[in-house]
Design an enzyme around this catalytic site. Sequence first.
Site, short mmCIF file in Angstrom:
data_model
loop_
_atom_site.label_atom_id
_atom_site.label_comp_id
_atom_site.label_asym_id
_atom_site.label_seq_id
_atom_site.Cartn_x
_atom_site.Cartn_y
_atom_site.Cartn_z
N HIS A 161 0.86 -1.17 0.00
CA HIS A 161 0.00 0.00 0.00
C HIS A 161 0.90 1.23 0.00
O HIS A 161 2.11 1.14 0.23
CB HIS A 161 -0.88 0.02 1.25
CG HIS A 161 -1.98 -1.00 1.23
ND1 HIS A 161 -2.91 -1.09 0.22
CD2 HIS A 161 -2.32 -1.97 2.13
CE1 HIS A 161 -3.77 -2.06 0.48
NE2 HIS A 161 -3.43 -2.62 1.64
N CYS A 195 -1.35 1.54 -5.27
CA CYS A 195 -2.35 2.52 -5.69
C CYS A 195 -1.74 3.92 -5.64
O CYS A 195 -0.87 4.20 -4.82
CB CYS A 195 -3.58 2.47 -4.78
SG CYS A 195 -4.64 1.05 -5.08
#
Length: 404
Positions: A237, A285
Amino acid sequence: MADKVLKEKRRLFVRSVAMGTINGLLDELLETRVLNQEEVEIVRGENATVMDKARALIDSVIRKGPQACQICINHICGDDPHLAGVLELSTGSQSGKCLTVQESQAVVPPFPAPQTVQDNPVKPASSEPRGSLKLCPPDIAQRLWKEKSAEIYPIMGKSIRTRLALIICNTEFENLPRRDGADVDIRDMKILLEDLGYSVDVRENLTASDMAIELKAFAARPEHKSSDSTFLVLMSHGIQAGICGKKYSEEVPDVLEVNTVFQILNTLNCPSLKDKPKVIIIQACRGEKQGVVWIKDSVGPSGNSSLLAAEDFEYDAIKKAHIEKDFIAFCSSTPDNVSWRHPLLGSLFIIKLIKILQEHAWSCGLEEIFRKVRFSFELADGRAQMPTAERVTLTRSFYLFPGH
């Protein structure tokens, strides 16, 4: 005579030889008593750049006469077929001598037939089928080098190089969702890099400080001295400041800044990888839709590039090295956008990157491969993301020559 051959090839040798080959030659010449310990130490210690070392080495060998030159040529042919091809040297099939192409009537190509990547198969973690890496035929490898040798990063011979790659993947987090499918990304990326000739280390579920420690240890590995390139794969992440460690939360800023990655691997901190391609793959992301985001590697373009003096770039006069050079980072999406990951099949970016590398690495340079990956995302098809190459300081084309 061998000394005449080396004299004719001197300038091209100086411009083409890699540090790993120089070290191998010095060891061979010391073992065969062509050079003594003092002469070897002079080449290694009193010359600042790779080209200076190469120039001192070949001049020392030429002064020793034809027999010493023949030992040097034989070592190049046996341990660095790429360099032998550039210098138009090859091994005579009958005599075992290493001759120029013009002198030999029956020669072995400087790029021997590649061995299949299945010689040392890696068993996948699941029964799902995977693609296979297409190998580069010797004639294609020779043609590419003949046409583009001055513009391509040199590769080292299989017998002397020690390529390393590092995969860091965070799957489990204390405060963020589990990255299901990441195990598939690790498995398939490891298989690909091993097929390309890299020894791969995998580190999982680390804090930001632990990631930095692993990166510093990786940068310090002595194998980089006899390597021609490296790959670093980061999967986690992320937030705006960088890549999340396993303890990240809004209250705990457990973040590895992307800039730190470049600093650890730059010329100052990792001199063994100077002038060698350093490829950084980042899967994360980059938009708020998934609750986590990270930004591009570079805040803005350098303000100093236009101030560099022309004389700094002359091949035979370089005494200073760029702190950051020969990097390319390939990110899974553009800023402010998400990267898609299937909980069973893995990340869409990693899936497509591996597939296109397997299909095109035999004939395309790395930047062209990355363009093909972007092209594969051109039609959104409900899963919109666009991979992005950033902080690119590659000065030559990087061909992987799979199988060689």
